[in-house]
Each structure stands twice: as structure tokens, then as C-alpha cells.
Scaffold this motif. Sequence first.
Motif, PDB file in Angstrom:
ATOM      1  N   GLU A  38      20.851   4.747   4.403  1.00 15.29           N
ATOM      2  CA  GLU A  38      20.754   4.395   5.832  1.00 15.29           C
ATOM      3  C   GLU A  38      19.308   4.117   6.236  1.00 15.29           C
ATOM      4  O   GLU A  38      19.034   3.211   7.006  1.00 15.29           O
ATOM      5  N   MET A  39      18.386   4.903   5.706  1.00 14.17           N
ATOM      6  CA  MET A  39      16.968   4.680   5.986  1.00 14.17           C
ATOM      7  C   MET A  39      16.545   3.280   5.526  1.00 14.17           C
ATOM      8  O   MET A  39      15.768   2.602   6.189  1.00 14.17           O
ATOM      9  N   MET A  40      17.098   2.845   4.420  1.00 16.92           N
ATOM     10  CA  MET A  40      16.746   1.528   3.876  1.00 16.92           C
ATOM     11  C   MET A  40      17.250   0.371   4.734  1.00 16.92           C
ATOM     12  O   MET A  40      16.853  -0.764   4.545  1.00 16.92           O
ATOM     13  N   ARG A  41      18.099   0.647   5.676  1.00 14.05           N
ATOM     14  CA  ARG A  41      18.587  -0.410   6.567  1.00 14.05           C
ATOM     15  C   ARG A  41      17.539  -0.803   7.605  1.00 14.05           C
ATOM     16  O   ARG A  41      17.700  -1.796   8.293  1.00 14.05           O
ATOM     17  N   THR A  42      16.469  -0.031   7.715  1.00 17.31           N
ATOM     18  CA  THR A  42      15.418  -0.334   8.686  1.00 17.31           C
ATOM     19  C   THR A  42      14.211  -0.940   7.978  1.00 17.31           C
ATOM     20  O   THR A  42      13.938  -0.621   6.814  1.00 17.31           O
ATOM     21  N   PRO A  43      13.475  -1.819   8.660  1.00 12.98           N
ATOM     22  CA  PRO A  43      12.265  -2.390   8.041  1.00 12.98           C
ATOM     23  C   PRO A  43      11.250  -1.312   7.646  1.00 12.98           C
ATOM     24  O   PRO A  43      10.627  -1.402   6.592  1.00 12.98           O
ATOM     25  N   GLU A  44      11.129  -0.285   8.482  1.00 14.48           N
ATOM     26  CA  GLU A  44      10.185   0.800   8.163  1.00 14.48           C
ATOM     27  C   GLU A  44      10.606   1.539   6.904  1.00 14.48           C
ATOM     28  O   GLU A  44       9.765   1.923   6.084  1.00 14.48           O
ATOM     29  N   GLY A  45      11.900   1.751   6.759  1.00 19.49           N
ATOM     30  CA  GLY A  45      12.415   2.436   5.570  1.00 19.49           C
ATOM     31  C   GLY A  45      12.179   1.641   4.309  1.00 19.49           C
ATOM     32  O   GLY A  45      11.778   2.188   3.280  1.00 19.49           O
ATOM     33  N   ARG A  46      12.410   0.327   4.379  1.00 19.94           N
ATOM     34  CA  ARG A  46      12.174  -0.527   3.211  1.00 19.94           C
ATOM     35  C   ARG A  46      10.697  -0.525   2.829  1.00 19.94           C
ATOM     36  O   ARG A  46      10.351  -0.456   1.649  1.00 19.94           O
ATOM     37  N   THR A  47       9.827  -0.579   3.827  1.00 21.75           N
ATOM     38  CA  THR A  47       8.385  -0.538   3.566  1.00 21.75           C
ATOM     39  C   THR A  47       7.998   0.785   2.921  1.00 21.75           C
ATOM     40  O   THR A  47       7.230   0.818   1.954  1.00 21.75           O
ATOM     41  N   LEU A  48       8.537   1.873   3.445  1.00 22.51           N
ATOM     42  CA  LEU A  48       8.234   3.191   2.898  1.00 22.51           C
ATOM     43  C   LEU A  48       8.674   3.298   1.442  1.00 22.51           C
ATOM     44  O   LEU A  48       7.934   3.802   0.588  1.00 22.51           O
ATOM     45  N   VAL A  49       9.858   2.814   1.146  1.00 21.73           N
ATOM     46  CA  VAL A  49      10.351   2.873  -0.233  1.00 21.73           C
ATOM     47  C   VAL A  49       9.436   2.083  -1.159  1.00 21.73           C
ATOM     48  O   VAL A  49       9.067   2.554  -2.239  1.00 21.73           O
ATOM     49  N   LEU A  50       9.044   0.887  -0.741  1.00 20.71           N
ATOM     50  CA  LEU A  50       8.138   0.093  -1.576  1.00 20.71           C
ATOM     51  C   LEU A  50       6.793   0.795  -1.761  1.00 20.71           C
ATOM     52  O   LEU A  50       6.163   0.667  -2.812  1.00 20.71           O
ATOM     53  N   ASP A  51       6.378   1.552  -0.755  1.00 26.41           N
ATOM     54  CA  ASP A  51       5.117   2.293  -0.855  1.00 26.41           C
ATOM     55  C   ASP A  51       5.209   3.474  -1.822  1.00 26.41           C
ATOM     56  O   ASP A  51       4.232   3.806  -2.484  1.00 26.41           O
ATOM     57  N   VAL A  52       6.362   4.137  -1.875  1.00 29.58           N
ATOM     58  CA  VAL A  52       6.479   5.332  -2.716  1.00 29.58           C
ATOM     59  C   VAL A  52       7.019   5.054  -4.124  1.00 29.58           C
ATOM     60  O   VAL A  52       6.933   5.931  -4.984  1.00 29.58           O
ATOM     61  N   LEU A  53       7.538   3.865  -4.364  1.00 29.70           N
ATOM     62  CA  LEU A  53       8.071   3.577  -5.697  1.00 29.70           C
ATOM     63  C   LEU A  53       7.048   3.812  -6.811  1.00 29.70           C
ATOM     64  O   LEU A  53       7.396   4.401  -7.837  1.00 29.70           O
ATOM     65  N   PRO A  54       5.788   3.369  -6.670  1.00 36.12           N
ATOM     66  CA  PRO A  54       4.835   3.606  -7.766  1.00 36.12           C
ATOM     67  C   PRO A  54       4.575   5.082  -8.056  1.00 36.12           C
ATOM     68  O   PRO A  54       4.275   5.446  -9.191  1.00 36.12           O
ATOM     69  N   ALA A  55       4.694   5.939  -7.058  1.00 32.34           N
ATOM     70  CA  ALA A  55       4.514   7.366  -7.302  1.00 32.34           C
ATOM     71  C   ALA A  55       5.758   7.964  -7.961  1.00 32.34           C
ATOM     72  O   ALA A  55       5.664   8.874  -8.776  1.00 32.34           O
TER      73      ALA A  55
END
Length: 111
Positions: A24-41
Motif C-alpha cells: 500500500e505504501m508503494m501506491r504513493t509517489p513518496e513510498g516509491r521514492t523511499l523504496v528506491l532510496d533504501v534498496l541499496p542498503a
Amino acid sequence: MLTTAARAEQDSTVLGATTRMFVEMMRTPEGRTLVLDVLPATFPWVRYLPAHDVRDFSVELVGALGAVADLDSTAAVAQLITEWRHTAEVHADPELYAALTTDSGEDYGPG
């Protein structure tokens, strides 16, 4: 590892709830941005993927996680992560990448 049926049910409930919240978080632009930010970690090997592949991985990961709650099996997510990790391994090795992406004109398949 031995566990009780009640404990397994609790683990499944927690995994399902966490997964649904994440999807559900990924349905928001902020959520998608956050996921892309944390993927490398979370998955350090994504650094070797081209940017468009990182986005594709995140979309596929969310889709697979969404199905996990319904299937009560994590096998598909584990397979997806393994496949993308192998893709990153190819990108991390210039010689391997060249060998796999260069058309040598030779066909090694059945004749």
C-alpha cells in the motif's frame, strides 16, 4: 528448526500484515521514492544494476510481495531476489556482460 503451529501462524500473520502495508505504501509517489532510496542498503548488489533495472526490480518485488500474503509462501519472492541478484552479478563483471550481450553470430543451440 522446530516451531509450534501457533508460532507459525503468528509469523504468517505478521508477514502478511507487513507485506500489505508495504504494498500500500508503494501506491504513493513518496513510498516509491523511499523504496528506491533504501534498496541499496537492503540489497547492496542493486548498485550494479542500471537505474531502469532498479526501478523494474522494485516494481516486481512489490508485486511478488503482494502475492505472498495470498499464497502464504515466500518462494516466489526468494526466486525473484535470486534472479535479480544474478542479473546484478552480470552487470558487475564487464567481461561476462560483454560475453552475454555480444552477438558472436554463433548459435550453440540444437541444430
